[in-house]
Design an enzyme around this catalytic site. Structure first.
Site, PDB file in Angstrom:
ATOM      1  N   HIS A 145       0.809  -1.221   0.000  1.00 40.01           N
ATOM      2  CA  HIS A 145       0.000   0.000   0.000  1.00 40.01           C
ATOM      3  C   HIS A 145       0.840   1.268   0.000  1.00 40.01           C
ATOM      4  O   HIS A 145       0.345   2.333   0.345  1.00 40.01           O
ATOM      5  CB  HIS A 145      -0.951   0.000   1.211  1.00 40.01           C
ATOM      6  CG  HIS A 145      -1.965  -1.098   1.157  1.00 40.01           C
ATOM      7  ND1 HIS A 145      -2.662  -1.549   2.261  1.00 40.01           N
ATOM      8  CD2 HIS A 145      -2.396  -1.868   0.126  1.00 40.01           C
ATOM      9  CE1 HIS A 145      -3.475  -2.534   1.897  1.00 40.01           C
ATOM     10  NE2 HIS A 145      -3.326  -2.745   0.614  1.00 40.01           N
ATOM     11  N   CYS A 192       4.974  17.100 -11.922  1.00 39.49           N
ATOM     12  CA  CYS A 192       6.348  16.868 -12.414  1.00 39.49           C
ATOM     13  C   CYS A 192       6.980  15.624 -11.798  1.00 39.49           C
ATOM     14  O   CYS A 192       8.115  15.283 -12.137  1.00 39.49           O
ATOM     15  CB  CYS A 192       7.216  18.094 -12.158  1.00 39.49           C
ATOM     16  SG  CYS A 192       7.659  18.322 -10.422  1.00 39.49           S
TER      17      CYS A 192
HETATM   18  P1  NAD Z   1      -6.807  -3.692  10.588  1.00 39.71           P
HETATM   19  O1  NAD Z   1      -6.890  -2.385  11.334  1.00 39.71           O
HETATM   20  O2  NAD Z   1      -7.940  -4.095   9.754  1.00 39.71           O
HETATM   21  O3  NAD Z   1      -6.504  -4.902  11.594  1.00 39.71           O
HETATM   22  C1  NAD Z   1      -5.505  -4.821  12.515  1.00 39.71           C
HETATM   23  C2  NAD Z   1      -5.549  -6.112  13.321  1.00 39.71           C
HETATM   24  O4  NAD Z   1      -4.446  -6.051  14.226  1.00 39.71           O
HETATM   25  C3  NAD Z   1      -6.803  -6.301  14.161  1.00 39.71           C
HETATM   26  O5  NAD Z   1      -7.462  -7.494  13.744  1.00 39.71           O
HETATM   27  C4  NAD Z   1      -6.294  -6.422  15.623  1.00 39.71           C
HETATM   28  O6  NAD Z   1      -6.842  -7.529  16.303  1.00 39.71           O
HETATM   29  C5  NAD Z   1      -4.830  -6.686  15.430  1.00 39.71           C
HETATM   30  N1  NAD Z   1      -3.957  -6.135  16.454  1.00 39.71           N
HETATM   31  C6  NAD Z   1      -4.057  -4.930  17.104  1.00 39.71           C
HETATM   32  N2  NAD Z   1      -3.007  -4.756  17.921  1.00 39.71           N
HETATM   33  C7  NAD Z   1      -2.234  -5.869  17.782  1.00 39.71           C
HETATM   34  C8  NAD Z   1      -1.009  -6.295  18.353  1.00 39.71           C
HETATM   35  N3  NAD Z   1      -0.358  -5.526  19.235  1.00 39.71           N
HETATM   36  N4  NAD Z   1      -0.504  -7.497  17.994  1.00 39.71           N
HETATM   37  C9  NAD Z   1      -1.166  -8.298  17.101  1.00 39.71           C
HETATM   38  N5  NAD Z   1      -2.322  -7.954  16.529  1.00 39.71           N
HETATM   39  C10 NAD Z   1      -2.845  -6.745  16.848  1.00 39.71           C
HETATM   40  O7  NAD Z   1      -5.463  -3.596   9.767  1.00 39.71           O
HETATM   41  P2  NAD Z   1      -5.032  -4.215   8.408  1.00 39.71           P
HETATM   42  O8  NAD Z   1      -5.594  -5.598   8.277  1.00 39.71           O
HETATM   43  O9  NAD Z   1      -3.595  -3.983   8.276  1.00 39.71           O
HETATM   44  O10 NAD Z   1      -5.766  -3.369   7.276  1.00 39.71           O
HETATM   45  C11 NAD Z   1      -6.202  -2.086   7.349  1.00 39.71           C
HETATM   46  C12 NAD Z   1      -5.604  -1.130   6.332  1.00 39.71           C
HETATM   47  O11 NAD Z   1      -5.220  -0.010   7.077  1.00 39.71           O
HETATM   48  C13 NAD Z   1      -4.368  -1.566   5.618  1.00 39.71           C
HETATM   49  O12 NAD Z   1      -4.620  -1.421   4.277  1.00 39.71           O
HETATM   50  C14 NAD Z   1      -3.256  -0.562   6.002  1.00 39.71           C
HETATM   51  O13 NAD Z   1      -2.686  -0.004   4.850  1.00 39.71           O
HETATM   52  C15 NAD Z   1      -3.961   0.538   6.710  1.00 39.71           C
HETATM   53  N6  NAD Z   1      -3.348   1.027   7.975  1.00 39.71           N
HETATM   54  C16 NAD Z   1      -1.987   1.075   8.119  1.00 39.71           C
HETATM   55  C17 NAD Z   1      -1.433   1.517   9.321  1.00 39.71           C
HETATM   56  C18 NAD Z   1       0.065   1.583   9.434  1.00 39.71           C
HETATM   57  O14 NAD Z   1       0.761   1.743   8.432  1.00 39.71           O
HETATM   58  N7  NAD Z   1       0.632   1.420  10.644  1.00 39.71           N
HETATM   59  C19 NAD Z   1      -2.247   1.895  10.389  1.00 39.71           C
HETATM   60  C20 NAD Z   1      -3.646   1.855  10.202  1.00 39.71           C
HETATM   61  C21 NAD Z   1      -4.186   1.395   8.986  1.00 39.71           C
END
Ligand code: NAD
Length: 251
Positions: free
Chosen positions: A123, A134
């Site tokens: 992503h 540009c």
């Molecule tokens: P999501 O928010 O859908 O899911 C995150 C998952 O992480 C949840 O199911 C939760 O149970 C789990 N989780 C939370 N804390 C945790 C921990 N400490 N250890 C293990 N698991 C944990 O996220 P996703 O599936 O990555 O998809 C959402 C979209 O959001 C992605 O496309 C991403 O690009 C974007 N996103 C990215 C960031 C980032 O770059 N850090 C942050 C937020 C969202």
């Protein structure tokens, strides 16, 4: 030994026996670096709606909404976030020769900051910002200064700026998809970490890996739709589980 500890030992054995491990990471691995997951977001972050700040049509119509979000939340949170024990454990696994790559849905750049070499960003990366006219590339800090000068910020050529992330409504980069496909095909152990596994097409990787005969381990606090086909499921935090794979793993 508790049931969870037994599973972690089994996971450690699986890593020892594997020849090519791939880690697939989502927002959960960065939660303990202080970057909220979409659903876990609170405070100032929840003042902004991801259906707006992460949607390409919305961005093209009203870029100021995104840049206000950038100024208030994204820049302050991501610029001070540091890799946590989960990111660092993956670096050690790569250096030991076990891990052949990380495929990430994250846009925060923390795997590279931790020291991971082979990272596929499905992503994009919010720290890279490009002029839509540009194509000049800007850094995160540089754009933070431009935002103070004008909202939305502009390139020196006058063009509008856009973060190099895949917004909702945009296609995934073909190069990243093919590198990810190659890793998924080459691995014999696929570990999904901190992803709800609901965003397609990324969420199909665990199924493909499993279908190719790889073992599948899911490390995620909440249940995912693929828990039923996984060899091991750990509903625990990434920063607790992953370091135990690289420092002996035994209790
Ligand atoms: P999501 O928010 O859908 O899911 C995150 C998952 O992480 C949840 O199911 C939760 O149970 C789990 N989780 C939370 N804390 C945790 C921990 N400490 N250890 C293990 N698991 C944990 O996220 P996703 O599936 O990555 O998809 C959402 C979209 O959001 C992605 O496309 C991403 O690009 C974007 N996103 C990215 C960031 C980032 O770059 N850090 C942050 C937020 C969202």
């Amino acid at each position: 030994m508790s049931e969870g500890d037994e599973l972690i030992s089994k996971f450690h054995e699986m890593v020892d026996q594997a020849e090519a491990v791939v880690a697939f990471t989502g927002a959960g691995i960065s939660a303990e670096s202080g970057i909220p997951t979409y659903r876990g977001a609170g405070g100032l972050w929840s003042k902004y709606d991801p259906d707006k700040y992460a949607n390409i049509s919305y961005f093209m119509n009203d870029p100021t909404y995104y840049w206000n979000f950038f100024k208030d939340v994204r820049y302050p949170v991501i610029s001070k976030a540091e890799p946590n024990a989960g990111h660092k454990a993956l670096v050690e696994l790569e250096r030991s020769g076990k891990l052949i790559g990380v495929i990430t849905q994250n846009i925060d750049g923390l795997h590279q900051l931790a020291g991971s070499e082979n990272v596929v960003e499905l992503h994009g990366n919010t720290r890279r910002i490009r002029c839509m006219e540009c194509q000049k590339l800007y850094g995160f800090d540089e754009v933070r200064e431009l935002v103070d000068a004008s909202l939305p910020p502009a390139c020196s050529c006058g063009g509008g700026l856009k973060p190099e992330v895949v917004f909702f409504g945009e296609a995934l980069p073909i190069g990243a998809i093919s590198r990810a496909d190659a890793l998924v095909n080459d691995c014999d152990l696929f570990i999904s970490i901190g992803s709800s596994l609901v965003v397609f097409p990324a969420a199909q990787f665990p199924m493909v890996a499993k279908g190719n005969g790889a073992k599948l381990v899911i490390v995620n606090i909440d249940p995912t739709p693929y828990d039923g086909i996984a060899d091991i499921v750990l509903h625990r935090s990434a920063s607790e589980v992953l370091p135990r794979l690289v420092v002996g793993g035994e209790e």
